[in-house]
Design a protein around this motif. Structure first.
Motif, PDB file in Angstrom:
ATOM      1  N   GLU A  78     -26.690  23.374  30.256  1.00 44.79           N
ATOM      2  CA  GLU A  78     -28.063  24.303  29.639  1.00 44.79           C
ATOM      3  C   GLU A  78     -26.730  25.803  29.860  1.00 44.79           C
ATOM      4  OE1 GLU A  78     -30.738  24.693  27.825  1.00 44.79           O
ATOM      5  OE2 GLU A  78     -30.035  22.201  28.033  1.00 44.79           O
ATOM      6  N   TYR A  79     -26.918  26.888  28.583  1.00 42.05           N
ATOM      7  CA  TYR A  79     -26.101  28.346  29.223  1.00 42.05           C
ATOM      8  C   TYR A  79     -26.849  28.899  30.134  1.00 42.05           C
ATOM      9  CZ  TYR A  79     -23.615  26.583  24.664  1.00 42.05           C
ATOM     10  OH  TYR A  79     -22.852  25.807  23.239  1.00 42.05           O
ATOM     11  N   SER A  80     -26.096  29.231  30.705  1.00 38.76           N
ATOM     12  CA  SER A  80     -26.439  30.226  31.778  1.00 38.76           C
ATOM     13  C   SER A  80     -26.256  31.498  31.914  1.00 38.76           C
ATOM     14  CB  SER A  80     -26.275  29.201  33.195  1.00 38.76           C
ATOM     15  OG  SER A  80     -24.730  29.460  33.631  1.00 38.76           O
ATOM     16  N   ALA A  81     -26.636  32.323  32.828  1.00 37.30           N
ATOM     17  CA  ALA A  81     -26.364  33.862  33.155  1.00 37.30           C
ATOM     18  C   ALA A  81     -25.247  33.628  32.821  1.00 37.30           C
ATOM     19  CB  ALA A  81     -27.394  34.613  33.556  1.00 37.30           C
ATOM     20  N   ILE A  82     -24.091  32.797  33.578  1.00 38.32           N
ATOM     21  CA  ILE A  82     -22.868  33.059  33.954  1.00 38.32           C
ATOM     22  C   ILE A  82     -21.455  32.199  32.472  1.00 38.32           C
ATOM     23  CG2 ILE A  82     -22.688  33.021  36.319  1.00 38.32           C
ATOM     24  CD1 ILE A  82     -21.778  30.610  36.023  1.00 38.32           C
ATOM     25  N   THR A  83     -22.838  31.569  31.770  1.00 32.26           N
ATOM     26  CA  THR A  83     -21.896  31.231  30.401  1.00 32.26           C
ATOM     27  C   THR A  83     -21.550  32.613  29.739  1.00 32.26           C
ATOM     28  OG1 THR A  83     -23.628  29.223  30.129  1.00 32.26           O
ATOM     29  CG2 THR A  83     -22.396  29.896  28.595  1.00 32.26           C
ATOM     30  N   VAL A  84     -20.176  32.478  29.279  1.00 35.79           N
ATOM     31  CA  VAL A  84     -19.148  32.868  28.915  1.00 35.79           C
ATOM     32  C   VAL A  84     -18.871  32.710  27.218  1.00 35.79           C
ATOM     33  CG1 VAL A  84     -18.853  35.192  30.431  1.00 35.79           C
ATOM     34  CG2 VAL A  84     -16.775  33.149  29.722  1.00 35.79           C
ATOM     35  N   VAL A  85     -18.615  33.585  26.790  1.00 32.91           N
ATOM     36  CA  VAL A  85     -17.916  33.802  25.165  1.00 32.91           C
ATOM     37  C   VAL A  85     -16.280  34.193  25.401  1.00 32.91           C
ATOM     38  CG1 VAL A  85     -18.056  33.907  23.055  1.00 32.91           C
ATOM     39  CG2 VAL A  85     -19.803  33.092  23.620  1.00 32.91           C
ATOM     40  N   ILE A  86     -15.486  33.913  24.974  1.00 30.49           N
ATOM     41  CA  ILE A  86     -13.919  34.603  25.250  1.00 30.49           C
ATOM     42  C   ILE A  86     -13.202  34.330  23.810  1.00 30.49           C
ATOM     43  CG2 ILE A  86     -11.294  34.119  26.153  1.00 30.49           C
ATOM     44  CD1 ILE A  86     -12.458  32.504  28.112  1.00 30.49           C
ATOM     45  N   VAL A  87     -13.843  35.675  23.201  1.00 33.18           N
ATOM     46  CA  VAL A  87     -12.929  36.000  21.704  1.00 33.18           C
ATOM     47  C   VAL A  87     -11.712  36.185  22.337  1.00 33.18           C
ATOM     48  CG1 VAL A  87     -13.355  37.340  19.970  1.00 33.18           C
ATOM     49  CG2 VAL A  87     -15.531  37.213  21.389  1.00 33.18           C
ATOM     50  N   VAL A  88     -11.187  35.104  21.241  1.00 32.59           N
ATOM     51  CA  VAL A  88      -9.623  35.199  21.086  1.00 32.59           C
ATOM     52  C   VAL A  88      -9.518  35.235  19.669  1.00 32.59           C
ATOM     53  CG1 VAL A  88      -9.204  33.686  23.126  1.00 32.59           C
ATOM     54  CG2 VAL A  88      -9.716  32.279  20.550  1.00 32.59           C
ATOM     55  N   LYS A  89      -7.658  36.092  20.058  1.00 29.94           N
ATOM     56  CA  LYS A  89      -7.067  36.254  18.474  1.00 29.94           C
ATOM     57  C   LYS A  89      -6.084  36.077  18.198  1.00 29.94           C
ATOM     58  CE  LYS A  89      -6.361  40.670  15.888  1.00 29.94           C
ATOM     59  NZ  LYS A  89      -7.076  42.016  15.371  1.00 29.94           N
ATOM     60  N   VAL A  90      -5.912  35.234  17.093  1.00 30.61           N
ATOM     61  CA  VAL A  90      -4.588  34.511  17.521  1.00 30.61           C
ATOM     62  C   VAL A  90      -3.952  34.279  16.071  1.00 30.61           C
ATOM     63  CG1 VAL A  90      -4.723  32.839  19.008  1.00 30.61           C
ATOM     64  CG2 VAL A  90      -5.222  32.542  16.269  1.00 30.61           C
ATOM     65  N   PHE A  91      -2.437  34.523  15.600  1.00 27.21           N
ATOM     66  CA  PHE A  91      -1.669  34.562  14.166  1.00 27.21           C
ATOM     67  C   PHE A  91      -1.654  33.271  13.411  1.00 27.21           C
ATOM     68  CE2 PHE A  91      -1.419  38.062  15.483  1.00 27.21           C
ATOM     69  CZ  PHE A  91      -1.870  39.736  14.369  1.00 27.21           C
ATOM     70  N   VAL A  92      -2.015  32.137  12.589  1.00 28.76           N
ATOM     71  CA  VAL A  92      -2.217  31.538  12.139  1.00 28.76           C
ATOM     72  C   VAL A  92      -1.753  31.948  10.367  1.00 28.76           C
ATOM     73  CG1 VAL A  92      -2.408  29.187  11.283  1.00 28.76           C
ATOM     74  CG2 VAL A  92      -4.326  29.918  13.687  1.00 28.76           C
ATOM     75  N   ASP A  93       0.025  30.932  10.672  1.00 25.69           N
ATOM     76  CA  ASP A  93       0.228  31.289   8.636  1.00 25.69           C
ATOM     77  C   ASP A  93       0.463  32.922   8.592  1.00 25.69           C
ATOM     78  OD1 ASP A  93       0.663  28.821   8.683  1.00 25.69           O
ATOM     79  OD2 ASP A  93      -1.556  27.987   8.071  1.00 25.69           O
TER      80      ASP A  93
END
Length: 176
Positions: A78-93
């Motif tokens: 289960e997602y909790s208060a410490i669950t995070v989303v790391i937003v990554v930005k990458v270059f592909v093609d």
């Protein structure tokens, strides 16, 4: 240590943001990290793999959200208060791609010397590129370094991008 020696060390190391999943530590290159957000619900997209939780609108950009636990076949929690989303930005093609990675918790930032990174073991077939960039020991603990660009499932990403093109068109203005 003089300034030249410190500069050589800096040029031969890379910083990684590490995070926890199933009590194991993983890392992505810090330069790929756009931001870290708390978990929030997202809009589900039909016919996506279970590990694609949906999309969010991040300042006008449609961002797919991928649960790395599910993508890696780990036990769901289960997602909790410490669950995070790391937003990554990458270059592909040659194009910039943004993706959110749901993880249990953020751990630390480590500067890792290139010579300390061990190549991952070759366990799969030659046609299946691994998302593992390498392995490194930090304080007697093994950390799995991931390649952000290889985490992107390009076919799924194309499906999500085609949806966002239709959803970002200007709404029709009623004549009146």
């Amino acid at each position: 240590m003089d300034n030249n020696t410190q500069t050589e060390i800096d040029e031969q190391s890379t910083q990684f943001l590490t995070f926890i999943m199933a009590e194991e530590e993983y890392g992505v290159e810090i330069l790929d990290v756009q931001e870290i957000r708390g978990w929030e619900s997202c809009t589900e997209i039909p016919n996506m793999p279970a590990y694609v939780k949906g999309v969010i609108n991040l300042r006008g950009t449609i961002v797919p959200i991928v649960d790395l636990r599910q993508k890696f076949g780990l036990e769901n929690i289960e997602y909790s208060a410490i669950t995070v989303v790391i937003v990554v930005k990458v270059f592909v093609d040659g194009k910039s791609k943004v993706m959110g990675l749901v993880v249990d918790a953020v751990s630390d930032v480590h500067s890792i010397a290139h010579c300390d990174i061990n190549l991952p073991p070759q366990l799969g077939t030659d046609n299946d590129p691994s998302v593992i960039r390498g392995l490194v020991s930090i304080k007697d603990k093994m950390v799995v370094l991931l390649s952000s660009s290889l985490l992107l499932d390009l076919e799924q990403f194309k499906n999500i991008e085609s949806l966002s093109v239709h959803n970002t068109q200007s709404p029709m203005v009623a004549n009146g």
